[in-house]
Design an enzyme around this catalytic site. Structure first.
Site, PDB file in Angstrom:
ATOM      1  N   THR A   1     -84.684   7.091 -53.613  1.00  0.00           N
ATOM      2  CA  THR A   1     -83.511   6.857 -52.421  1.00  0.00           C
ATOM      3  C   THR A   1     -82.550   7.838 -52.231  1.00  0.00           C
ATOM      4  OG1 THR A   1     -82.990   4.279 -53.373  1.00  0.00           O
ATOM      5  CG2 THR A   1     -80.794   5.919 -52.801  1.00  0.00           C
TER       6      THR A   1
ATOM      7  N   ASP B   1     -91.463   6.185 -51.865  1.00  0.00           N
ATOM      8  CA  ASP B   1     -90.480   4.532 -52.756  1.00  0.00           C
ATOM      9  C   ASP B   1     -91.337   5.201 -53.687  1.00  0.00           C
ATOM     10  OD1 ASP B   1     -89.650   2.483 -54.390  1.00  0.00           O
ATOM     11  OD2 ASP B   1     -89.079   2.334 -51.781  1.00  0.00           O
ATOM     12  N   SER B   2     -90.627   5.332 -55.167  1.00  0.00           N
ATOM     13  CA  SER B   2     -91.102   5.622 -56.414  1.00  0.00           C
ATOM     14  C   SER B   2     -92.234   4.287 -56.474  1.00  0.00           C
ATOM     15  CB  SER B   2     -90.086   6.082 -57.351  1.00  0.00           C
ATOM     16  OG  SER B   2     -89.645   4.985 -57.769  1.00  0.00           O
TER      17      SER B   2
ATOM     18  N   THR C   1     -85.603   6.004 -58.466  1.00  0.00           N
ATOM     19  CA  THR C   1     -85.107   5.701 -59.630  1.00  0.00           C
ATOM     20  C   THR C   1     -86.598   4.503 -60.572  1.00  0.00           C
ATOM     21  OG1 THR C   1     -83.672   4.489 -59.212  1.00  0.00           O
ATOM     22  CG2 THR C   1     -82.901   6.322 -60.257  1.00  0.00           C
ATOM     23  N   ASP C   2     -87.021   4.284 -60.011  1.00  0.00           N
ATOM     24  CA  ASP C   2     -87.879   2.417 -60.073  1.00  0.00           C
ATOM     25  C   ASP C   2     -88.935   3.321 -61.195  1.00  0.00           C
ATOM     26  OD1 ASP C   2     -86.559   1.254 -58.473  1.00  0.00           O
ATOM     27  OD2 ASP C   2     -88.233   0.800 -56.658  1.00  0.00           O
TER      28      ASP C   2
HETATM   29  N1  ASP Z   1     -86.659   2.550 -54.426  1.00  0.00           N
HETATM   30  C1  ASP Z   1     -86.247   3.235 -55.155  1.00  0.00           C
HETATM   31  C2  ASP Z   1     -87.599   4.091 -55.328  1.00  0.00           C
HETATM   32  O1  ASP Z   1     -87.874   4.330 -56.588  1.00  0.00           O
HETATM   33  C3  ASP Z   1     -85.350   3.807 -56.175  1.00  0.00           C
HETATM   34  C4  ASP Z   1     -84.599   4.700 -55.925  1.00  0.00           C
HETATM   35  O2  ASP Z   1     -84.518   6.037 -55.539  1.00  0.00           O
HETATM   36  O3  ASP Z   1     -83.984   4.062 -56.714  1.00  0.00           O
HETATM   37  O4  ASP Z   1     -88.100   5.241 -54.550  1.00  0.00           O
END
Ligand code: ASP
Length: 361
Positions: free
Chosen positions: A32, A76-77, A108-109
């Protein structure tokens, strides 16, 4: 099993000055923090590194020398896998002597999985590997990304009184806390304060000052050369218990072909249904060479299998205690141990040992 190959493309992005200014390598994987809204679909999509930096002009106020490495295609993680971990490890290994520290920008995921995996793959670290990201894209007015990125760079540059780096391990920096990577879990999808380390103290509190908890920081033994390991074996699985779990479900999971290890997510201090069939299933699986490690579904506390009959049954059937490992640390540690070629017996022995601060023995 994954084998890793990668090439390096480091470009200088910032303040080009000679040492002794802190020299940090910023590794951008996606998430993100670097996403932008697609005007047609309104969905967030990864954007490139320059976009990210254009949005944080304050970076230039840090008197650091910063280079960057960007994943070919930022992801995207949720798409993260062991080959990406290998790519990060390779970039760090290839640049280890040239930098004071490393900052990884990551979604973050699955951040806690990456932090755990890297803590096992990067052996004898004496430099910081700080992973951060954000809940809101960096271009948004209320973004948490700018602060997280700048603080992560400052932590990566911090020195201890012995002249060495303050942080000598893989850590997650998020909002007010610096956390040990292999003790961290994402616990909130909606708050800026999104990560917790439930079984280990914070490594630093981020307030007006950055206050390090020196007693909690890892101090690896001196004189051992840094070495990255790249093999991760993904023939592992979570078996998450619930009241009423059918025998057929447990049996079919334990009989997955090629499976080597199971992280059994149990109730409370390591309990499960006190049914003879489950102990029989587990005993058969262990006898056929499967490693089964017990971790608690509770986010705080540790497995004490001898406390209740149900836990004793697991232990007697050959289940190993995962003590206070997080699920993320347990599954990535298994991937690492099997990737290193460990037998189930040896892997079981090491699952109970503290390798990189991930577990309280
Ligand atoms: N879907 C995003 C990811 O993990 C969420 C994030 O970065 O907070 O890449």
């Amino acid at each position: 099993m994954y084998y890793f190959f990668c090439y390096l493309c480091v470009s200088n992005i910032a303040i080009i000055m000679a040492h002794p200014k802190p020299k940090i390598l910023l590794i951008y994987t996606g998430g993100t923090i670097g996403m932008i809204e697609n005007p047609l679909t309104r969905a967030l999509e990864p954007f490139d590194f320059n976009h990210l930096l254009d949005n944080v002009p304050k970076i230039k106020m840090l008197d650091f020398e910063i280079d960057n490495f960007q994943f070919d295609v930022p992801i995207d993680s949720a798409d993260m896998n062991p080959s990406h971990w290998g790519q990060m490890a390779k970039v760090i290994e290839d640049n280890y002597s040239g930098y004071d520290g490393f900052v990884i920008l990551h979604g973050t995921d699955t951040m806690a999985y990456t932090a755990s995996a890297l803590s096992f793959m990067l052996n004898n670290l004496t430099k910081p590997v700080i992973i951060t990201g954000s809940q809101l894209p960096i271009g948004e007015v209320r973004t948490d990304g700018e602060e997280n990125l700048i603080t992560a760079l400052q932590v990566a540059a911090a020195r201890d009184s012995d002249g060495g780096q303050m942080v000598r391990e893989v850590a997650i920096l998020f909002q007010n806390s610096l956390l040990r990577g292999n003790r961290s879990t994402k616990f909130s999808a909606g708050n800026f304060d999104a990560f917790k380390s439930n079984n280990y103290p914070v490594l630093a509190h981020i307030g007006l000052d950055i206050t390090y908890n020196k007693e909690a920081l890892l101090r690896p033994s001196r004189g051992k050369e840094f070495k990255a390991e790249y093999m991760m074996d993904t023939n592992v699985v979570f078996l998450d218990l619930f009241p009423g779990i059918p025998e057929s479900v447990v049996r079919s999971i334990l009989q997955i072909p090629e499976l080597k290890g199971v992280v059994l997510k149990s109730f409370g201090v390591g309990n499960g249904p006190n049914n003879p069939w489950i102990f029989d299933c587990i005993r058969d699986a262990v006898a056929s060479g499967l490693l089964i490690v017990n971790v608690s579904q509770c986010s705080n506390g540790m497995v004490s299998p001898m406390k209740y009959t149900a836990g004793v049954g697991f232990a007697n059937a050959g289940v190993i205690s995962g003590h206070d490992l997080t699920s993320e640390a347990a599954i990535t540690k298994m991937m690492y141990l099997f990737g290193m070629g460990a037998t189930p017996q040896l892997a079981g022995k090491y699952m109970e040992k503290n390798l990189h601060g991930e577990l309280t023995e």
